[in-house]
Structures are given as C-alpha cells and as structure tokens.
Design an enzyme around this catalytic site. Structure first.
Site, short mmCIF file in Angstrom:
data_model
loop_
_atom_site.label_atom_id
_atom_site.label_comp_id
_atom_site.label_asym_id
_atom_site.label_seq_id
_atom_site.Cartn_x
_atom_site.Cartn_y
_atom_site.Cartn_z
N ASP A 28 0.84 -1.19 0.00
CA ASP A 28 0.00 0.00 0.00
C ASP A 28 0.88 1.25 0.00
OD1 ASP A 28 -2.42 1.41 0.30
OD2 ASP A 28 -2.25 1.43 2.49
N THR B 294 -7.85 2.86 9.11
CA THR B 294 -8.12 3.61 10.34
C THR B 294 -9.12 2.93 11.27
OG1 THR B 294 -7.58 5.65 9.20
CG2 THR B 294 -8.90 5.86 11.19
#
Ligand code: G3H
Ligand code: 13P
Ligand code: ZN
Length: 291
Positions: free
Chosen positions: A83, A240
């Site tokens: 990522d 998150t």
C-alpha cells in the site's frame, strides 16, 4: 491460501462486488482479517504500508501473511499487496519478496513525472507477474482544511487524465481522488465527506476495463460504498477503523483491570474487535461467500 490478486480481482469484476483491502500492522491484525475472511468465506487483500514494513520487517511480515494464509485461512484466498509504495526501490523490494500486487503512489508529482515513475514500476512488476495500482489525484484530509467541493476540486482525479494515465502507464488498477480522505480526523470530527459519484461515473466511463481503487474508505457508509461499486470500484481500502478498534479494545481491558499483565489477555479482545470490523466491511462490500 495465499493467492495472486489477479483471479480474485477478475471474479470481483465479473460479479460486480468489492474486495476489502485491509491494512495490517502485526500478527494480531493479520490474524483478525484471516479469521473474518474464513468465517464469511470471503476473498480478501491484506496490505502493508512502508511504515509497517519499517516497523515489523519485510521478511517477517511476508512470513506472517504467508503462514496465516496457508495454515489459518485454509482454502480462503488471501492476496498480499503493498500500500502506498513511494519509490521504485520500495516497490521492487516487495516484488522480490513475493507480493502479487503493488501500489506505486507518486501522485504528488506532476502528471508527466507520475506517468514516468509509474511506467518504470509497471515494467519491473509485469516482468515479474505482479499487478500494479497507480494513483492519480491527491487525497486531502479534514486536517488539511480542504473540505468544500471548491477547495477540493484541484486535487480530484480528472476523467480524461485518468484515461491518458492508464493508457500511458499500463497500470492494472487505478486509485482515484473523488472526495475520499485518509485518516482519523474525518471520523473524530464526524465529518466523512460524500464521494463525488458523478466524477467517479465519468472516470469509469473513460476506463471501463480498469478496476478502480477507493482509498480512505473508513467511515464511508453502505449507500456510498454500494454506489461506488456500481461505478467501477472493485478494491476498497480500510485501515483507520481497524487501528481504532484494536486500540480501543486494549484501552477497555486496562480500564477493567489495570493490573492485567498477560499480553494474550490484552490482545485477544483486540483481535476480536478488528475481526468484527472486517466482517462488517466484507458484508458491506458484497464479498461474503465469494471465496
Ligand atoms: O493510507 C495509508 C495507510 O493508512 C497506511 O498508513 O503509513 O501509517 O501505516 P501508515
Ligand atoms: P482509511 O484511513 O480511511 O482507513 O484509509 C486507508 C487507506 O486508504 C489505506 O491505503
Ligand atoms: Zn490509502
């Protein structure tokens, strides 16, 4: 089992659903994702950032994911992805370490430089049978004080440029900026912006065969996610909400018993909390029972 991203992505393209790309930071978060995937018979992408590679070590993180994919996941397909790789060197290391997919994110560079660097990553990746996610447009956060449509406009992905970018670079998937935002602030402030679905639709029309990647999907509701999937989004990134679930569970344990000292007593509820969020997202994205 550890799988290449290609077959699970092709199936998601064909059947019109989203694949969750979940970030890990350690063995516990990886285990939580694998458990949820197994429970719901869902293909998933496990992704690692450069920060996690720095924290845990590249070979260690690859070994953790491979072992869990083989032993714990059994026949459930798990793909390993980098990522936000910020340089050719970083991307190359992950390709050499056995990732089946990488993200080259040089979206902060001018358009032509983004194309050049992305092309370099594509050349090496494709030579090694690895898929490439490129990124066009810049993701801003609430903390950047860029919120209104007018403030955001210069950072959003332009549909014509998306077509030119995909054709010039040969990327396999494209991450776009359509009002999506990374990080905790949007959640803390209860201010998760709506996606620019009209723009997404135009991008999809210009690059109908290229699966679109939605970053910053924590906090985005079911309606928006389903609308995005209808408009070509096939990979949906969640980090998150997993970190929040993990750390909140740990805080709760210490609040209940300040003297707890066995790490397994602290971490087991954290694994369960992350697993719960991953399961919710799998259902939201439509990938339950797609393994
Ligand atoms: O989009 C970025 C991811 O949430 C990774 O963040 O570099 O703190 O691991 P990180
Ligand atoms: P969130 O910060 O919304 O979880 O986004 C994660 C992400 O896009 C990882 O690349
Ligand atoms: Zn991201």
């Amino acid at each position: 089992m550890l799988t290449h991203l290609k077959p699970i992505l092709e199936k998601a393209q064909q059947d019109n659903y989203g694949l969750g790309a979940f970030n890990i930071v350690n063995m516990e978060t990886a285990l939580a994702i694998v458990k949820a995937a197994k429970d719901l018979k869902a293909p998933v992408i496990i992704q690692v950032s450069e920060t996690t590679i720095e924290y845990a070590g590249l070979n260690t993180i690859v070994a953790i994911v491979k072992t869990l994919a083989e032993d714990e996941a059994n026949k459930i397909p798990i793909a390993l992805h980098l990522d936000h790789g910020k340089s050719f060197e970083s991307v190359k290391k992950c390709i050499d370490a056995g990732f089946s997919s990488i993200h080259i994110d040089v979206s902060l560079l001018p358009f032509k430089d983004n194309i050049e660097l992305t092309k370099q990553a594509v050349a090496y990746a494709h030579e090694h049978n690895v898929l490439v996610q490129g990124e066009l447009g810049i993701l801003k956060g609430v903390e950047d004080k860029v919120q209104t449509p007018t403030e955001m406009a210069p950072f959003l992905t332009d549909p014509d440029e998306a077509k030119e970018f995909v054709e010039a670079t040969g990327v396999d998937t494209l991450a776009v900026s359509i009002g999506n935002m990374h990080g905790i602030e949007k959640i803390r402030q209860g201010n998760v912006p709506d996606l620019d679905l009209a723009r997404l639709e135009k991008i999809h029309e210009k690059i109908p065969a290229t699966p679109i990647v939605l970053h910053g999907a924590s906090g985005v509701n079911q309606e928006q996610i389903s609308a995005a999937i209808q408009r070509g989004v096939r990979i949906i990134n969640i980090d998150t909400e997993l970190r929040l679930a993990f750390t909140e569970a740990i805080k709760n344990i210490f609040n209940q018993d300040a003297l707890v000292y066995d790490p397994r007593k602290v971490l087991s509820p954290a694994i369960a909390a992350v697993q719960k969020i991953v399961a919710e997202k799998i259902k939201m994205f439509g990938s339950k029972n797609k393994a």
